[in-house]
Design an enzyme around this catalytic site. Structure first.
Site, PDB file in Angstrom:
ATOM      1  N   GLY A  70       2.991  29.771   9.418  1.00  0.00           N
ATOM      2  CA  GLY A  70       4.245  29.039   9.328  1.00  0.00           C
ATOM      3  C   GLY A  70       4.817  28.542  10.638  1.00  0.00           C
ATOM      4  O   GLY A  70       4.090  28.180  11.572  1.00  0.00           O
ATOM      5  N   ILE A  90      17.809  20.362   7.856  1.00  0.00           N
ATOM      6  CA  ILE A  90      18.359  21.723   7.860  1.00  0.00           C
ATOM      7  C   ILE A  90      19.785  21.732   8.405  1.00  0.00           C
ATOM      8  O   ILE A  90      20.681  22.367   7.832  1.00  0.00           O
ATOM      9  CB  ILE A  90      17.431  22.675   8.652  1.00  0.00           C
ATOM     10  N   LEU A  94       7.093  21.306   4.921  1.00  0.00           N
ATOM     11  CA  LEU A  94       7.733  21.440   3.609  1.00  0.00           C
ATOM     12  C   LEU A  94       6.981  22.469   2.791  1.00  0.00           C
ATOM     13  O   LEU A  94       5.746  22.552   2.843  1.00  0.00           O
ATOM     14  CB  LEU A  94       7.703  20.101   2.866  1.00  0.00           C
ATOM     15  N   HIS A 111      18.561   7.315 -22.700  1.00  0.00           N
ATOM     16  CA  HIS A 111      19.912   6.859 -22.404  1.00  0.00           C
ATOM     17  C   HIS A 111      20.926   7.837 -22.980  1.00  0.00           C
ATOM     18  O   HIS A 111      20.748   8.279 -24.107  1.00  0.00           O
ATOM     19  CB  HIS A 111      20.153   5.482 -23.014  1.00  0.00           C
TER      20      HIS A 111
HETATM   21  C1  LIG Z   1      16.834  26.861   6.452  1.00  0.00           C
HETATM   22  C2  LIG Z   1      15.574  26.242   5.923  1.00  0.00           C
HETATM   23  C3  LIG Z   1      15.610  25.518   4.746  1.00  0.00           C
HETATM   24  C4  LIG Z   1      14.452  24.967   4.233  1.00  0.00           C
HETATM   25  N1  LIG Z   1      14.534  24.260   3.068  1.00  0.00           N
HETATM   26  C5  LIG Z   1      13.422  23.700   2.543  1.00  0.00           C
HETATM   27  C6  LIG Z   1      13.474  23.009   1.304  1.00  0.00           C
HETATM   28  O1  LIG Z   1      14.526  22.898   0.676  1.00  0.00           O
HETATM   29  N2  LIG Z   1      12.327  22.483   0.817  1.00  0.00           N
HETATM   30  C7  LIG Z   1      11.144  22.594   1.491  1.00  0.00           C
HETATM   31  O2  LIG Z   1      10.131  22.083   0.998  1.00  0.00           O
HETATM   32  N3  LIG Z   1      11.068  23.231   2.674  1.00  0.00           N
HETATM   33  C8  LIG Z   1      12.166  23.797   3.208  1.00  0.00           C
HETATM   34  N4  LIG Z   1      12.082  24.492   4.386  1.00  0.00           N
HETATM   35  C9  LIG Z   1      10.772  24.573   5.053  1.00  0.00           C
HETATM   36  C10 LIG Z   1       9.897  25.633   4.408  1.00  0.00           C
HETATM   37  O3  LIG Z   1      10.550  26.873   4.470  1.00  0.00           O
HETATM   38  C11 LIG Z   1       8.549  25.703   5.112  1.00  0.00           C
HETATM   39  O4  LIG Z   1       7.955  24.418   5.100  1.00  0.00           O
HETATM   40  C12 LIG Z   1       7.617  26.675   4.415  1.00  0.00           C
HETATM   41  O5  LIG Z   1       8.162  27.972   4.364  1.00  0.00           O
HETATM   42  C13 LIG Z   1       6.265  26.730   5.143  1.00  0.00           C
HETATM   43  O6  LIG Z   1       5.442  27.608   4.473  1.00  0.00           O
HETATM   44  P1  LIG Z   1       4.253  28.364   5.228  1.00  0.00           P
HETATM   45  O7  LIG Z   1       3.564  29.155   4.168  1.00  0.00           O
HETATM   46  O8  LIG Z   1       3.469  27.417   6.026  1.00  0.00           O
HETATM   47  O9  LIG Z   1       4.937  29.358   6.275  1.00  0.00           O
HETATM   48  P2  LIG Z   1       6.168  30.360   6.230  1.00  0.00           P
HETATM   49  O10 LIG Z   1       6.970  30.216   5.003  1.00  0.00           O
HETATM   50  O11 LIG Z   1       6.862  30.187   7.534  1.00  0.00           O
HETATM   51  O12 LIG Z   1       5.493  31.790   6.150  1.00  0.00           O
HETATM   52  C14 LIG Z   1       4.724  32.307   7.178  1.00  0.00           C
HETATM   53  C15 LIG Z   1       4.688  33.824   7.047  1.00  0.00           C
HETATM   54  O13 LIG Z   1       3.685  34.310   7.934  1.00  0.00           O
HETATM   55  C16 LIG Z   1       4.119  35.546   8.453  1.00  0.00           C
HETATM   56  N5  LIG Z   1       3.358  35.807   9.683  1.00  0.00           N
HETATM   57  C17 LIG Z   1       3.345  35.082  10.829  1.00  0.00           C
HETATM   58  N6  LIG Z   1       2.474  35.603  11.715  1.00  0.00           N
HETATM   59  C18 LIG Z   1       1.913  36.679  11.104  1.00  0.00           C
HETATM   60  C19 LIG Z   1       0.933  37.639  11.498  1.00  0.00           C
HETATM   61  N7  LIG Z   1       0.322  37.559  12.683  1.00  0.00           N
HETATM   62  N8  LIG Z   1       0.624  38.606  10.625  1.00  0.00           N
HETATM   63  C20 LIG Z   1       1.206  38.702   9.393  1.00  0.00           C
HETATM   64  N9  LIG Z   1       2.139  37.822   8.983  1.00  0.00           N
HETATM   65  C21 LIG Z   1       2.473  36.820   9.821  1.00  0.00           C
HETATM   66  C22 LIG Z   1       5.597  35.327   8.693  1.00  0.00           C
HETATM   67  O14 LIG Z   1       6.271  36.572   8.758  1.00  0.00           O
HETATM   68  C23 LIG Z   1       5.976  34.494   7.461  1.00  0.00           C
HETATM   69  O15 LIG Z   1       6.430  35.348   6.427  1.00  0.00           O
HETATM   70  C24 LIG Z   1      13.223  25.096   4.920  1.00  0.00           C
HETATM   71  C25 LIG Z   1      13.169  25.826   6.102  1.00  0.00           C
HETATM   72  C26 LIG Z   1      14.327  26.402   6.599  1.00  0.00           C
HETATM   73  C27 LIG Z   1      14.255  27.200   7.872  1.00  0.00           C
END
Ligand SMILES: Cc1cc2nc3c(=O)[nH]c(=O)nc-3n(C[C@H](O)[C@H](O)[C@H](O)COP(=O)(O)OP(=O)(O)OC[C@H]3O[C@@H](n4cnc5c(N)ncnc54)[C@H](O)[C@@H]3O)c2cc1C
Length: 463
Positions: free
Chosen positions: A141, A181, A317, A442
């Site tokens: 992430g 955000i 996203l 509608h």
């Molecule tokens: C306030 C806010 C609002 C948002 N609103 C939206 C929305 O409305 N719609 C939307 O589409 N997107 C939204 N987003 C974006 C969305 O949250 C991200 O695009 C999405 O979470 C990305 O998913 P991901 O699986 O790539 O990573 P993440 O959700 O960031 O998850 C990554 C995970 O990996 C874990 N991790 C990292 N390194 C390690 C490691 N070495 N070992 C074990 N675990 C690890 C972390 O702890 C985390 O839990 C928002 C973001 C924020 C901050």
């Protein structure tokens, strides 16, 4: 070596947990490592879900104060119980993260608790134990981007994480960054009574979205009381006894100025998170922006190691991360998954909502693609009038020669739901005439989408 898996996914956000579940559904032996105490990643814990919970609650609060009287609903003595609102948000988050835990059990995905480190292709260490896997998926992430001179303490100078946890309504909240955000969380606190100022480096809001929509959006937010300082850069932030003093300056140059705030929200974007993963040692290459470099099949520079979600290129996203997770899982199980990056919607969950998919007018002009525009305002939509939500419009962009839909941008009630029709249309290569000839119920807000499609050929009926 403790255990052997077909796939170890690192990170349980929407990219990681969805990839893990899909791979398990396809018969692979899967583990997912997560260092946070709960599953679900940024999205469920500190992102999409808690922000939408607060947006919904604050929208209800604001509507009760300002909109219901017009409907003949008179509520007296409206009070904010912020502690209850925050507790409800926590309950929503808890239900969602527990839901992922349930799905892991149901699909027999092993949850490896702790920080994962890649030792080499096929080898991962989690909390002191080493595991083997045929494939490793990096789904770690992103995190909030820092800004020089603005030191986050998550109390008075906060990222989105701290802004979701405030235990009192700030008198003056200054938001650094006019992106999705910042505007969503700025809206939450504005509705709950804060004075909100958004300081943005560029001369516009929500960069990357359609420019006309962005201008309209700014006007609507300004009517809601949010103040904007565009083309302005923040050069420093200092904690004082009562809050924070921000120093700002016009981007074009000019005199510096101070703005007093009691809380500052730093939301200038997010950056990929790869700390502690051991990528350099394992030989996994990053690009110039610090993202894990991948080919179109999510393969990194090291065979057997893949990456998806916010940590690679593309829009940050949750649904993009999820779709990549599914596509990769299907590939790892011997299938052929793929993601169509031309059809990924983006939504801003303010009121009204903003939603877009495909190309913007700016992109079409830059790419010298001839296009036609069809627009329809919600003021001319019967359902929007009945709801009392007539701000905004639908805009459809279609290829001038073939009429194929190239983009759609909506500002208005339920825009985030309405955009799904055009996502489907783009996926199916539909023309604006195809959408215009579909029967739309509608009275529905969707009729505004149909009318915008009709308007591409100058034949809208209701305007
Ligand atoms: C306030 C806010 C609002 C948002 N609103 C939206 C929305 O409305 N719609 C939307 O589409 N997107 C939204 N987003 C974006 C969305 O949250 C991200 O695009 C999405 O979470 C990305 O998913 P991901 O699986 O790539 O990573 P993440 O959700 O960031 O998850 C990554 C995970 O990996 C874990 N991790 C990292 N390194 C390690 C490691 N070495 N070992 C074990 N675990 C690890 C972390 O702890 C985390 O839990 C928002 C973001 C924020 C901050």
């Amino acid at each position: 070596m403790s255990d052997q898996f077909d796939v170890i996914v690192i990170g349980s956000g929407p990219g990681g947990y969805v990839c893990a579940i899909r791979a398990a559904q396809l018969g692979l032996k899967v583990a997912c490592a997560e260092k946070r105490a709960t599953l679900g990643g940024t999205c469920l814990n500190i992102g999409c879900i808690p922000s939408k919970a607060l947006l919904h609650s604050s929208e209800n609060f604001s509507a009760t104060q300002h909109a219901w009287a017009e409907h003949g609903i008179v509520v007296e003595g409206i009070k904010l119980d912020l502690a209850r609102m925050q507790a409800r948000k926590a309950e929503v988050v808890n239900a969602n993260v527990r839901g992922v835990e349930f799905l892991f059990k149901k699909n027999k995905v092993a949850w490896l608790k702790g920080e994962a480190r890649i030792l080499a292709a096929g080898r991962v260490a989690v909390a002191g134990t080493e595991y083997a896997a045929k494939s490793i998926v990096i789904a770690t992430g992103s995190e909030s981007s820092p800004l020089a001179g603005v030191e986050v303490d998550e109390k008075r100078i906060v990222t989105s994480t701290g802004a979701l946890e405030l235990d009192r309504v700030p008198e003056h909240l200054v938001v650094i960054g006019g992106g999705v955000i910042g505007l969503e969380l700025g809206s939450v606190w504005r509705r709950l009574g804060a004075q909100v100022t958004v300081v943005e480096f560029l001369d516009r809001l929500i960069p990357g979205n359609d420019g006309e929509i962005a201008k309209h959006f700014q006007r609507i937010l300004a009517k809601q009381g949010i103040k904007f300082r565009l083309s302005t850069k923040v050069t420093g932030a200092e904690l004082t006894d009562t809050g924070v003093t921000l120093t700002v300056q016009p981007v074009q140059g000019g005199a510096a100025e101070e703005i007093a705030a009691d809380v500052v929200l730093l939301s200038i974007g997010r950056r990929p998170y790869t700390e502690g993963l051991g990528l350099a040692e394992a030989g996994v290459a990053l690009d110039e922006a610090g993202r894990v470099k991948t080919d179109p099949h999510f393969a990194t520079s090291v065979p057997g190691i893949y990456a998806i979600g916010d940590v690679i290129a593309g829009p940050m996203l949750a649904h993009k991360a999820e779709d990549e997770g599914v596509a990769l899982a299907e590939q790892l199980a011997g299938g052929a998954g793929h993601v169509n990056y031309e059809a990924i919607p983006g939504v801003v969950y303010t009121w009204p909502e903003v939603a877009g998919v495909g190309r913007t007018e700016e992109q079409l002009k830059a790419e010298k693609i001839e296009y036609r525009v069809g627009k329809f305002p919600f003021t001319a939509n019967g359902r929007a009038r009945a709801m009392g939500c007539t701000d905004g419009f639908v805009k459809i962009l279609a290829d001038a020669a073939t009429d194929r839909i190239l983009g759609c941008h909506i500002i208005g009630p339920e825009a985030g739901t309405l955009i799904a029709e055009i996502v489907t249309a783009i996926e199916f290569g539909a023309s604006s005439e195809d959408v215009a000839r579909l029967c739309h119920a509608h009275p529905s807000l969707n009729e505004a989408v149909k009318e915008a499609a009709l308007a591409v050929d100058n034949r809208a009926i209701h305007i």
